[in-house]
Motif scaffolding. Structure first.
Motif, mmCIF file in Angstrom:
data_model
loop_
_atom_site.group_PDB
_atom_site.id
_atom_site.type_symbol
_atom_site.label_atom_id
_atom_site.label_comp_id
_atom_site.label_asym_id
_atom_site.label_seq_id
_atom_site.Cartn_x
_atom_site.Cartn_y
_atom_site.Cartn_z
ATOM 1 N N MET A 1 0.883 -0.672 -0.260
ATOM 2 C CA MET A 1 -0.150 0.236 0.276
ATOM 3 C C MET A 1 1.189 1.114 0.136
ATOM 4 N N GLN A 17 -1.877 6.517 -4.632
ATOM 5 C CA GLN A 17 -1.472 5.814 -5.848
ATOM 6 C C GLN A 17 -2.096 5.839 -7.085
ATOM 7 N N ASP A 18 -1.491 5.453 -8.230
ATOM 8 C CA ASP A 18 -1.572 6.049 -9.651
ATOM 9 C C ASP A 18 -2.339 7.390 -9.880
ATOM 10 N N ILE A 43 -11.987 3.913 -9.170
ATOM 11 C CA ILE A 43 -11.003 3.718 -9.696
ATOM 12 C C ILE A 43 -9.970 2.314 -8.261
ATOM 13 N N PHE A 44 -10.677 3.139 -6.859
ATOM 14 C CA PHE A 44 -9.926 2.175 -5.766
ATOM 15 C C PHE A 44 -10.683 1.142 -5.544
ATOM 16 N N ARG A 45 -12.313 2.072 -5.534
ATOM 17 C CA ARG A 45 -12.984 0.955 -4.843
ATOM 18 C C ARG A 45 -13.101 -0.715 -5.048
ATOM 19 N N GLY A 46 -13.165 -1.301 -4.030
ATOM 20 C CA GLY A 46 -13.133 -2.858 -4.170
ATOM 21 C C GLY A 46 -11.787 -2.788 -3.493
ATOM 22 N N LYS A 47 -10.909 -2.477 -3.286
ATOM 23 C CA LYS A 47 -9.552 -2.978 -3.544
ATOM 24 C C LYS A 47 -8.840 -2.553 -2.085
ATOM 25 N N GLY A 48 -9.513 -1.938 -1.367
ATOM 26 C CA GLY A 48 -8.885 -2.199 0.151
ATOM 27 C C GLY A 48 -8.312 -1.024 0.771
ATOM 28 N N ILE A 49 -8.044 -0.107 -0.170
ATOM 29 C CA ILE A 49 -7.769 1.388 0.173
ATOM 30 C C ILE A 49 -8.324 2.258 0.615
ATOM 31 N N ARG A 51 -9.902 0.716 4.037
ATOM 32 C CA ARG A 51 -9.807 0.771 4.664
ATOM 33 C C ARG A 51 -8.342 0.378 4.876
#
Length: 95
Positions: A1, A17-18, A43-49, A51
């Motif tokens: 992360m 990120q990115d 673009i980050f949703r569902g990737k644990g960012i 949290r």
């Protein structure tokens, strides 16, 4: 992360990120840090960012022994899922 930074000029903790930035907005009310809102780019949703950002910020606040007032529903949700972390925070009553 990616690392979490404290952007004091914008009153927010950030994780970039990115080219996209997830953040938690805050303000100081005397000696209490009020966590207002968490924003996570699509673009980050569902990737644990989100949290990871919340948990990283809360761990930082525990270490610094900050008193916090959590106004953000997402952060309250994360704390419900992590009672061990919740018990280590010094909190004022959440609204």
């Amino acid at each position: 992360m990616p690392p979490i930074t404290d952007n004091t000029a914008m009153h927010r903790f950030e994780m970039t990120q990115d080219g996209a930035t997830a953040f938690i907005t805050y303000l100081w009310h005397g000696t209490v840090l009020v966590l207002l809102h968490t924003e996570v780019p699509a673009i980050f949703r569902g990737k644990g960012i989100g949290r990871a950002l919340v948990c990283g910020v809360l761990e930082r606040l525990v270490e610094a022994q900050n008193v916090v007032d959590i106004r953000c529903a997402f952060i309250r949700h994360i704390l419900q899922e992590n009672p061990a972390l919740a018990t280590r925070l010094t909190r004022v009553r959440s609204s």
